[in-house]
Design an enzyme around this catalytic site. Structure first.
Site, mmCIF file in Angstrom:
data_model
loop_
_atom_site.group_PDB
_atom_site.id
_atom_site.type_symbol
_atom_site.label_atom_id
_atom_site.label_comp_id
_atom_site.label_asym_id
_atom_site.label_seq_id
_atom_site.Cartn_x
_atom_site.Cartn_y
_atom_site.Cartn_z
ATOM 1 N N ARG A 17 0.828 -1.204 0.000
ATOM 2 C CA ARG A 17 0.000 0.000 0.000
ATOM 3 C C ARG A 17 0.864 1.255 0.000
ATOM 4 N NH1 ARG A 17 -4.486 0.862 4.564
ATOM 5 N NH2 ARG A 17 -2.641 1.301 5.816
ATOM 6 N N LYS B 197 -2.554 6.754 1.184
ATOM 7 C CA LYS B 197 -2.448 7.205 2.575
ATOM 8 C C LYS B 197 -1.539 8.436 2.590
ATOM 9 C CE LYS B 197 -2.454 5.019 7.124
ATOM 10 N NZ LYS B 197 -3.780 5.402 7.565
ATOM 11 N N GLU C 93 -15.827 7.088 4.808
ATOM 12 C CA GLU C 93 -14.903 6.775 5.919
ATOM 13 C C GLU C 93 -15.126 7.722 7.080
ATOM 14 O OE1 GLU C 93 -10.654 6.557 5.418
ATOM 15 O OE2 GLU C 93 -10.857 5.854 3.370
HETATM 16 C C1 COI Z 1 -4.034 3.747 11.441
HETATM 17 O O1 COI Z 1 -5.104 3.253 11.765
HETATM 18 O O2 COI Z 1 -2.964 3.104 11.545
HETATM 19 C C2 COI Z 1 -3.956 5.114 10.903
HETATM 20 O O3 COI Z 1 -2.966 5.427 10.312
HETATM 21 C C3 COI Z 1 -5.060 6.061 11.145
HETATM 22 C C4 COI Z 1 -4.615 7.211 11.991
HETATM 23 C C5 COI Z 1 -5.701 8.243 12.047
HETATM 24 C C6 COI Z 1 -4.235 6.783 13.372
#
Ligand code: COI
Length: 360
Positions: free
Chosen positions: A105, A207, A243
């Protein structure tokens, strides 16, 4: 020759030679999802004018990094990140959950921001080695996990907007407890927004750091009013679930079907989302659909709801507020079943039929 080897060893792992394993261990009983500095982080430098682009990287003490104020990261947010966890088993082993999926990813995210992909094998190996070197920070079973935060960003000083040739990949880690500790044990309260998290065709399936930066202000407005987070509808129709600020929603309908929104340019392909789908379909033989899910259908037909993410794991939603409609979701049975299987695999208590676990 020996002196040369010693130099290399000192450079790769300073703590070994200097006794630098000096960061305090946190109180396992009070872990939350917040940063505890650990002994080591990993850094690799990339340069697209070189072959291979990425150097093999070093394990260095966790410390501030130096970056040019003109780096494209600083002005333009040219950066992506990941999140994954390592867990200690009751037998004392340490298991990483699906690091290869995070590695792939991060490659996709990097390509969306025109950065060269970091090799997945190198990603996995450096996660494994980083956990080994920070082993004393992995919480005992049942107390939490070691959260790894890989990121890749542009370090090239440049003024104009364009692709960058100089990059860095860092991975640091921190022991963590649950994301909403102190919140309601019965799940989160979400405000449904008639607003998109990202634009259609934008960076939503990557991401990208900027996706999260923009979401902080939005969520804070509602956190100040007693909500735990927000649930975004799609930017196009302002009708379908997408989301929260950092998790993928699932809804169990009265008909018995479990539904989650399909992946598109507004939705991050969550690894916990994918794991939940596979457990639901292949181990629990549930009726699961990935399809557009209108908020009105959730209000009228939803019986249970939860959200998935590495940080959130599987977290129940107890209440949704959509304009003047309040939807209470009182059961969390299915989420409990799914979480039991997922946790069992992650903690090494169950067989891993999907080959998700990488032992450290
Ligand atoms: C995760 O769930 O690892 C994320 O990167 C989301 C983040 C908002 C803590």
């Amino acid at each position: 020759f020996l002196i040369g080897r010693l130099h290399t060893l000192c450079r790769r792992c300073p703590g070994i030679m200097t006794g630098q394993n000096n960061k305090p261990i946190p109180d396992w009983e009070t872990l939350t999802f917040s940063l505890t500095e650990t002994d080591f982080m990993y850094r690799s430098i990339g340069n697209t004018e070189r072959d291979p682009v990425w150097d093999e990287g070093d394990y260095i003490p966790f410390e501030d990094i130096t970056v040019s104020p003109a780096a494209a990261l600083m002005s333009y947010g040219v950066g992506v990140f990941e999140g994954l966890k390592a867990q200690k088993t009751t037998g004392g082993k340490i298991l990483l959950f699906r690091p290869d999926a995070n590695g792939r990813r991060m490659q996709n995210s990097a390509e969306r921001l025109m950065m060269p992909p970091f090799p997945t094998e190198q990603f996995v190996e450096s996660c494994v080695e980083l956990v080994r070197r920070n082993e004393r920070f992995v919480p005992p079973p049942e107390y939490g996990s070691l959260y790894l935060r890989p990121m890749q960003h542009a370090i090239e000083p440049q003024l104009g907007l364009g692709p960058c040739s100089k990059l860095a990949t860092h991975i640091f880690c921190s022991p963590v407890g649950s994301y909403f500790r102190g919140g309601s044990p019965r799940g989160v309260r979400l405000k449904v927004l008639e607003q998109g998290r990202v634009a259609p065709g934008g960076t939503g399936s990557a991401k990208a750091m900027g996706n999260y930066a923009g979401a902080i202000w939005v969520a804070q407005q509602w956190k100040d009013q007693g909500f735990d987070d927000v649930l975004y509808l799609d930017s196009h129709h302002l009708k379908y679930l997408t989301e929260t600020s950092g998790s993928n929603p699932f809804v169990l309908l009265r008909s018995g079907v479990l539904v989650t929104p399909p992946l598109d340019s507004q939705i991050l392909p969550g690894i916990t989302r994918d794991s939940t789908l596979r457990i639901a379909r292949e181990l629990l033989n549930l009726d699961v659909e990935e399809r557009a899910l209108p908020i009105q259908e959730v209000i009228e037909e939803g019986v249970e709801m939860f959200c998935t993410g590495t940080a959130w794991t599987l977290l129940s939603v107890r209440e949704l507020v959509y304009n003047d409609q309040v939807k209470l979701l009182e059961t969390e049975e299915l989420r409990g079943e799914l979480l039991k299987v997922l946790r069992g695999i992650q903690a090494g208590d169950r067989e891993d039929p999907f080959d998700w676990i990488r032992e450290v």
